[in-house]
Write an enzyme that holds these catalytic residues in place. Structure first.
Site, mmCIF file in Angstrom:
data_model
loop_
_atom_site.group_PDB
_atom_site.id
_atom_site.type_symbol
_atom_site.label_atom_id
_atom_site.label_comp_id
_atom_site.label_asym_id
_atom_site.label_seq_id
_atom_site.Cartn_x
_atom_site.Cartn_y
_atom_site.Cartn_z
ATOM 1 N N LYS A 204 48.536 29.051 60.914
ATOM 2 C CA LYS A 204 47.065 29.062 60.321
ATOM 3 C C LYS A 204 47.450 30.081 59.005
ATOM 4 O O LYS A 204 47.905 30.964 58.867
ATOM 5 C CB LYS A 204 46.451 29.918 61.208
ATOM 6 C CG LYS A 204 45.004 30.533 60.658
ATOM 7 C CD LYS A 204 43.950 30.921 61.643
ATOM 8 C CE LYS A 204 42.750 31.540 61.098
ATOM 9 N NZ LYS A 204 41.796 31.999 62.003
ATOM 10 N N LYS A 230 43.297 38.833 54.852
ATOM 11 C CA LYS A 230 43.956 38.537 56.394
ATOM 12 C C LYS A 230 45.389 38.145 55.622
ATOM 13 O O LYS A 230 46.165 37.700 56.877
ATOM 14 C CB LYS A 230 43.393 37.400 57.057
ATOM 15 C CG LYS A 230 41.754 37.938 57.325
ATOM 16 C CD LYS A 230 41.189 37.140 58.612
ATOM 17 C CE LYS A 230 39.853 37.468 58.915
ATOM 18 N NZ LYS A 230 39.223 36.476 59.925
ATOM 19 N N GLU A 246 56.718 29.470 63.289
ATOM 20 C CA GLU A 246 55.580 29.791 63.888
ATOM 21 C C GLU A 246 55.282 28.783 65.097
ATOM 22 O O GLU A 246 55.249 29.316 66.309
ATOM 23 C CB GLU A 246 54.233 29.826 63.068
ATOM 24 C CG GLU A 246 54.346 30.902 62.117
ATOM 25 C CD GLU A 246 53.755 32.458 62.742
ATOM 26 O OE1 GLU A 246 53.770 32.233 64.204
ATOM 27 O OE2 GLU A 246 53.795 33.393 62.231
ATOM 28 N N LYS A 261 46.055 24.600 60.346
ATOM 29 C CA LYS A 261 44.781 25.094 59.696
ATOM 30 C C LYS A 261 44.971 25.893 58.500
ATOM 31 O O LYS A 261 45.756 26.613 58.427
ATOM 32 C CB LYS A 261 44.044 25.890 60.789
ATOM 33 C CG LYS A 261 42.697 26.374 60.253
ATOM 34 C CD LYS A 261 42.445 27.384 61.523
ATOM 35 C CE LYS A 261 40.833 28.123 60.903
ATOM 36 N NZ LYS A 261 40.572 29.006 61.547
ATOM 37 N N TYR A 326 33.690 19.667 61.678
ATOM 38 C CA TYR A 326 32.086 19.682 61.702
ATOM 39 C C TYR A 326 31.633 18.414 61.558
ATOM 40 O O TYR A 326 30.450 18.115 61.572
ATOM 41 C CB TYR A 326 31.863 20.763 60.346
ATOM 42 C CG TYR A 326 32.328 21.778 60.859
ATOM 43 C CD1 TYR A 326 31.915 22.937 61.801
ATOM 44 C CD2 TYR A 326 33.460 22.472 59.959
ATOM 45 C CE1 TYR A 326 32.412 24.186 61.924
ATOM 46 C CE2 TYR A 326 33.986 23.667 60.319
ATOM 47 C CZ TYR A 326 33.863 24.516 61.278
ATOM 48 O OH TYR A 326 34.160 25.831 61.539
HETATM 49 C C1 PBG Z 1 38.930 33.543 62.968
HETATM 50 C C2 PBG Z 1 38.526 32.015 62.728
HETATM 51 C C3 PBG Z 1 38.473 31.565 61.279
HETATM 52 C C4 PBG Z 1 37.990 30.419 61.409
HETATM 53 C C5 PBG Z 1 38.401 29.964 62.897
HETATM 54 N N1 PBG Z 1 38.492 31.080 63.575
HETATM 55 C C6 PBG Z 1 38.065 32.324 59.946
HETATM 56 C C7 PBG Z 1 39.403 33.301 59.630
HETATM 57 O O1 PBG Z 1 40.261 33.290 59.974
HETATM 58 O O2 PBG Z 1 38.985 34.050 58.782
HETATM 59 C C8 PBG Z 1 37.888 29.345 60.313
HETATM 60 C C9 PBG Z 1 37.260 28.075 60.402
HETATM 61 C C10 PBG Z 1 36.669 27.572 59.483
HETATM 62 O O3 PBG Z 1 36.810 27.873 58.192
HETATM 63 O O4 PBG Z 1 35.993 26.528 59.543
HETATM 64 N N2 PBG Z 1 39.643 33.870 63.810
#
Ligand code: PBG
Length: 337
Positions: A204, A230, A246, A261, A326
């Site tokens: 991620k 983050k 990872e 992601k 989505y």
């Molecule tokens: C947070 C989380 C995020 C998403 C899914 N779970 C955002 C982030 O890490 O700030 C993002 C999903 C999206 O942008 O569609 N744990």
């Protein structure tokens, strides 16, 4: 060049593109409703669905409407939903304590969905960002300048057990703390939830494409700062080898499914992860990818239906076995015909 110019070619790939039937015969990647997981946003109360400004066609739903939506998705052949709560800001605090409340919104939502549509796979996020005032995925250290890894993992493991007890099929740690998959697996097993799976957000990235999602769950702003980074836990978008690391760690710790992601801008990572593991690979086409296509379509600059299809086809072609998107419902409706 003379008018009768002829190339002496043995290979002419265009032969297999001459008509629609030939093209269909040699088609390598096909999308089906079962490829998709629909992320859904849930709110408390009885309000009508509220559209998220930066995500046209995506709504925050109360629990009753959420249940209806899950039923509709199931009918269309979408096998799974990923639930995200938008909490009343009054319920948030520094430590995200509502995440461990047995009656917290998302757990009530899970129980309602599982009761009404037991066949649909329900996935929940294991991370504290919807619950913390600062919007981080974990709790802060004493200096309040970083998320504290091990203390966060202890909370996440408890959170996963509550989600399992509420009836989820898969818990999805999206927090990127070190060692959380192993800790969650041990906690689930110790509580007799050996059948509850882990879909790990393994690779991620610290991506700017999450912007609309943070609006959707109301975690956009850190208290006291206007930029929520983050970067100390999510991956650097510049790195590919690290994704392999990872994924290997998460698989060794017990991940059943690994995830990449965002998806579209990270097709090389999906491809790499596909080669790294025999576990199923999920990819998350995130909020910003969705918003981008909609925005361009609104301006009349891109064709929504075609770009939607092509963006998802590319993600599957790169090696994803399942796609969080989505567009899940719209795609399933189109594919079902
Ligand atoms: C947070 C989380 C995020 C998403 C899914 N779970 C955002 C982030 O890490 O700030 C993002 C999903 C999206 O942008 O569609 N744990």
């Amino acid at each position: 060049m003379p008018d009768n110019f002829k190339l002496d070619l043995k290979e002419r790939p265009r032969r297999l593109r001459r008509n629609a039937s030939l093209r269909a015969m040699v088609e390598e990647t096909v999308l089906r409703p079962a490829d998709f997981i629909a992320p859904l946003f849930v709110v408390d109360g009885k309000s009508r669905p509220e559209e998220i400004k930066s995500m046209p066609g995506v709504f925050r739903l109360n629990i009753a409407d959420l249940v209806k939506e899950c039923r509709a998705l199931h009918k269309l052949g979408v096998p799974a939903v990923a639930l995200f709560p938008k909490l009343d800001p009054k319920l948030k605090d520094d430590e995200g304590t509502q995440a461990l409340n047995e009656e917290t919104l998302v757990l009530r939502a899970v129980r309602a969905v599982k009761k009404a549509v037991p066949e649909i796979v329900v996935i929940t996020d294991v991370a504290l960002d919807p619950y913390t005032t600062h919007g981080h995925d974990g709790v802060l250290n004493a200096a309040r300048d970083d998320v504290e890894n091990d203390r966060t993992v202890a909370i996440l493991a408890k959170m996963a057990v509550l989600q399992a007890r509420a009836g989820v099929d898969l818990v999805a740690p999206s927090d990127m703390m070190d060692g959380r998959v192993g800790a969650i697996r041990r906690a689930l097993d110790a509580a007799d939830f050996t059948g509850t799976g882990i879909m790990a957000y393994s690779a991620k990235y610290n991506s700017a494409y999450y912007g609309p999602f943070r609006d959707a769950v109301g975690s956009a702003k850190a208290a006291g700062t206007n930029l929520l980074s983050k970067a100390t836990y999510q991956m650097n978008p510049a790195n590919r080898r690290e994704a392999r690391r990872e994924v290997q760690l998460d698989v060794a710790e017990g991940a059943d499914i690994v995830m990449v992601k965002p998806a579209g801008p990270y097709l090389d990572i999906i491809c790499e992860v596909r080669r790294t593991t025999s576990r199923p690979v999920a990819a998350y086409q995130v909020s910003g990818e969705y918003a981008q296509i909609h925005a361009a379509a609104r301006l009349g600059w891109l064709d929504l239906e075609r770009c939607r299809h092509e963006s998802l086809l590319a993600i599957k072609r790169a090696g994803a076995d399942m796609i969080l998107t989505y567009f899940a419902k719209d795609m399933a409706a189109v594919l079902k015909g």
